[in-house]
Design an enzyme around this catalytic site. Structure first.
Site, PDB file in Angstrom:
ATOM      1  CD  GLU B  52      14.680  78.084  66.402  1.00 44.46           C
ATOM      2  OE1 GLU B  52      15.167  78.073  65.268  1.00 44.46           O
ATOM      3  OE2 GLU B  52      15.089  77.346  67.325  1.00 44.46           O
ATOM      4  CG  ASP B  63      17.625  70.394  73.744  1.00 47.05           C
ATOM      5  OD1 ASP B  63      18.099  71.180  72.904  1.00 47.05           O
ATOM      6  OD2 ASP B  63      16.410  70.160  73.861  1.00 47.05           O
TER       7      ASP B  63
END
Lengths: 428, 270
Positions: B52, B63
């Site tokens: 990815e 995140d």
């Protein structure tokens, strides 16, 4: 102009859309929590006990209804137009933010959650949230950009006094946008125990609708007060817009009154032709930020552009989706107001009326001064004075040179002339 | 999709070996565009079955600090979507492993859904993971992705109820990304106990492979997850290796390769 009872437009739709704006762009981890908020809010709306408890708090704790003040000396500076201030600065905690916070705090209790998190820019939403958490015995964590913890240090102390944990966010622009990012990160990890008490009319559905609804009381009161005082509706309603909660609150009840102009004043910072502004509707384009589609400041690749405003509460590159819809439909107008215009208006209201407004609200005052000169002395302009300026004395003192500098000759003039337009016009 | 996608084939190959797949994540442009291309290739060289590539975003709400730091370095370095697509193209032409892009919705939306799908497919990309694009808002993207032969991998979370899992997996393709914990990306000392339950509940709704990510960083954790999932996804631990190398490119690449190889051994442990 009709003054009969009327119904504001039935937006958003079931998916949270105001025209093409709004929606729910959230990670799966938050879907259940956001749906729970939406469901609980619908149940609460149908529950007379909820309304009764909230009304009681608004009256006996917040001090509603807030006053409507004729500001005659200030009006002279606005081309003689009659300016009326809706005094949300007189609410407990010093701004409109408490209206929404009390509603969501009651909702938090209904959902059985024990912890509340919130973002704050100027600190007004953070203070209101910390206040409600103290009142209801809820754990409270407030995320605030590091830049804002410095320029609104007084509010940091207030939140801590009230028992909240204040976390200075050091990522990105270190202002409101990044405080929201950090609050979302907290919520994803602690969603079982925690309600994210979102402070503006942005975010994923149902927040734009729910926060607006909790602030509708501003416009409902103000409309009746103006009718009672003046005998007619105002020509214009003016409010500052960052995320847009105080503006939606006062605008909403006037939306069906087609003769009443709705004017939002957004922060132009150092000017909309410079890179340093927060004029989302003037300079932005539609995109998805913080869970909803709305206008936002972004570059060619869809990266958010950092905003700037002297006012921490308006220093945000996004805006609530209903404002984007009101802009596109033409029902509301949005004007940029620079840092300097706002600071002059702040000084002018202080000097003419003995009311020190928040720098955020001063943007609306600057807009009213300009509008009054356009409309002339027959006009009636309602301004939402969303908050008081105590928290801004540090910024204002620096801007105007109000404090004695030990290193400076006490007789020397400050860098910025404090003699204003107002002093001249008022013959000082 | 009428023919098996590159992503499905890679996961099927791992399954045929009676093991879980290893999927590695790194953001493009980190520590530089060219350095990032080498780092993603190192993931595959070390043993990742699929990769990815993160398209860095100014507001990485999902995140943790490690990937935020990497995104920040990439954005300060001036990364553009064109650079991300070049990263995909160079990696896809150099390795056999399928190359996915993972990002937030706004960059794709602003670039143009159809344009992004077309350009990603032309670059050799295999699909996209868009964790802040829920099923309800995803139809336009899925239509464009399907038209260009791209898979759309949806993320599921421990908080999802079974009926919602079914709704998500009904429209996803390639694999299902099961978030091991409620939280943001970042290494954790323990893989949550919720992960196995989520994999079980997800499998009850679909034949798609179910891969687990969020918090997996060590070979032991990879082995633990591999025992109940079809794939193990690792991101922050790779980013941390590059951060630790502090600008020494060769050392960083060697560390990424070494971790990938240890994790690849982990997913083969039985």
């Amino acid at each position: 102009m009709s003054t009969d009872h009327h119904t504001p437009p039935q937006v958003p739709d079931a998916r949270g859309y105001f025209g093409r704006f709004g929606g729910r762009f959230i990670p799966e981890a938050l879907v259940a929590a956001v749906e729970q908020v939406a469901d609980e809010y619908e149940k609460a709306k149908a529950d007379p006990a909820f309304a009764a408890e909230l009304d009681g708090l608004l009256k006996d704790y917040t001090g509603r209804p807030s006053a409507l003040t004729d500001v005659r000396r200030f009006s002279e500076l606005a081309g003689g137009a009659r300016v009326l201030l809706k005094r949300e600065d007189l609410n407990h905690t010093g701004s409109h933010k408490i209206n929404n916070v009390l509603g969501q705090a009651l909702l938090t209790r209904r959902m059985g959650k024990t912890r509340v998190i919130a973002e704050t820019g100027a600190g007004q939403h953070g203070v209101a949230t910390a206040t409600a958490c103290a009142l209801f015995g809820l754990d409270c964590t407030i995320y605030m950009g590091e830049v804002d913890t410095q320029r609104q240090a007084l509010n940091v102390a207030r939140m801590r006094m009230l028992g909240a944990e204040v976390i200075a966010v050091k990522s990105g622009s270190r202002t409101l946008k990044d405080a929201i990012n950090e609050a979302f990160r907290d919520w994803v990890a602690n969603v079982d125990s925690t309600h994210y008490l979102f402070g503006t009319v942005a975010g994923p559905h149902p927040f734009p609708m729910m926060v607006r609804d909790f602030h509708r009381v501003i416009g409902i009161e103000a409309r009746a007060q103006v009718l009672d005082r003046v005998g007619r509706l105002p020509d214009a309603v003016v409010a500052c817009v960052g995320g847009g909660s105080n503006a939606m609150g006062i605008f909403h009840e006037f939306i069906p009154d087609s003769g009443v102009r709705l004017i939002g004043c957004e922060a132009a910072g150092e000017g909309v032709d410079t890179p340093r502004h927060a004029a989302t509707l003037t300079k932005g384009s539609p995109g998805v930020l913080h869970g909803a589609r709305s206008y936002m400041l972004q570059d060619e690749d869809g990266q958010t552009i950092e905003s700037h405003s002297i006012s921490a509460g308006l220093d945000y590159p996004g805006i609530g989706p209903e404002h984007s819809w009101l802009k596109d439909t033409g029902r509301a107008e949005y004007r940029p107001v620079t840092d300097d215009q706002a600071m002059q208006a702040l000084l002018q209201l202080s000097r003419t009326e003995g009311i020190i407004p928040a720098i955020e609200s001063a943007h609306a005052l600057a807009g009213a001064l300009e509008l009054g000169r356009e409309l002339g002395p027959d006009a009636v302009i309602l301004v939402n004075l969303s908050g008081r300026g105590d928290k801004d004395m540090h910024t204002a003192a620096e801007y105007f040179g109000l404090l004695d500098d030990p290193g400076r000759d006490p007789g020397a003039p400050s860098d910025r002339a404090i003699t204003t337009d107002a002093d001249e016009k008022l013959g000082k | 999709m009428s023919t098996e996608s590159k992503l499905s084939a890679a996961l099927a190959a791992a399954r045929a070996e009676n093991r879980a797949a290893l999927i590695g994540y790194l953001p493009a442009g980190f520590p530089s565009v060219d350095g990032g291309i080498k780092a993603v290739r190192a993931l595959v060289e070390g043993g990742c079955d699929a990769v990815e590539i993160g398209l860095p975003h100014s507001d990485p709400v999902l995140d943790g600090p490690t990937i935020q730091t990497a995104d920040d370095i990439a954005l300060r370095g001036g990364i553009r979507i064109a650079d991300v697509l070049r990263t995909v193209r160079e990696v896809a032409s150099a390795v056999d492993a399928p190359v996915l892009v993972m990002t937030y919705w706004n960059p794709v939306d602003h670039y143009g859904t159809e344009r992004f799908a077309a350009d990603l497919a032309a670059a050799g990309g295999a699909g996209c993971i868009l964790p802040d694009l829920p099923v309800e808002e995803s139809e336009e993207w899925r239509t464009a992705a399907a038209k260009h032969g791209l898979d759309t991998v949806f993320v599921v979370a421990p908080s999802n109820r079974d009926e919602r899992l079914a709704r998500i997996t009904a429209v996803g393709s390639g694999f299902v990304y099961a978030a091991a914990v409620m939280g943001v990306t970042g290494t954790r000392t323990q893989v949550g106990h919720q992960a196995e339950d989520l994999v079980k509940r997800t499998r009850a709704t679909t034949d798609l492979p179910v891969c687990v990510g969020l918090g997996v960083s060590t070979p032991d954790q990879a082995a633990e997850v591999a025992a109940f999932a079809d794939g193990v996804i690792v991101g922050s631990a790779f980013v941390q290796r590059l951060l630790d190398a502090a600008g020494d490119e060769e050392a960083g690449l060697a560390a990424v390769r070494a971790l990938a190889s240890e994790l690849a051994a982990g997913v083969r442990r039985r």
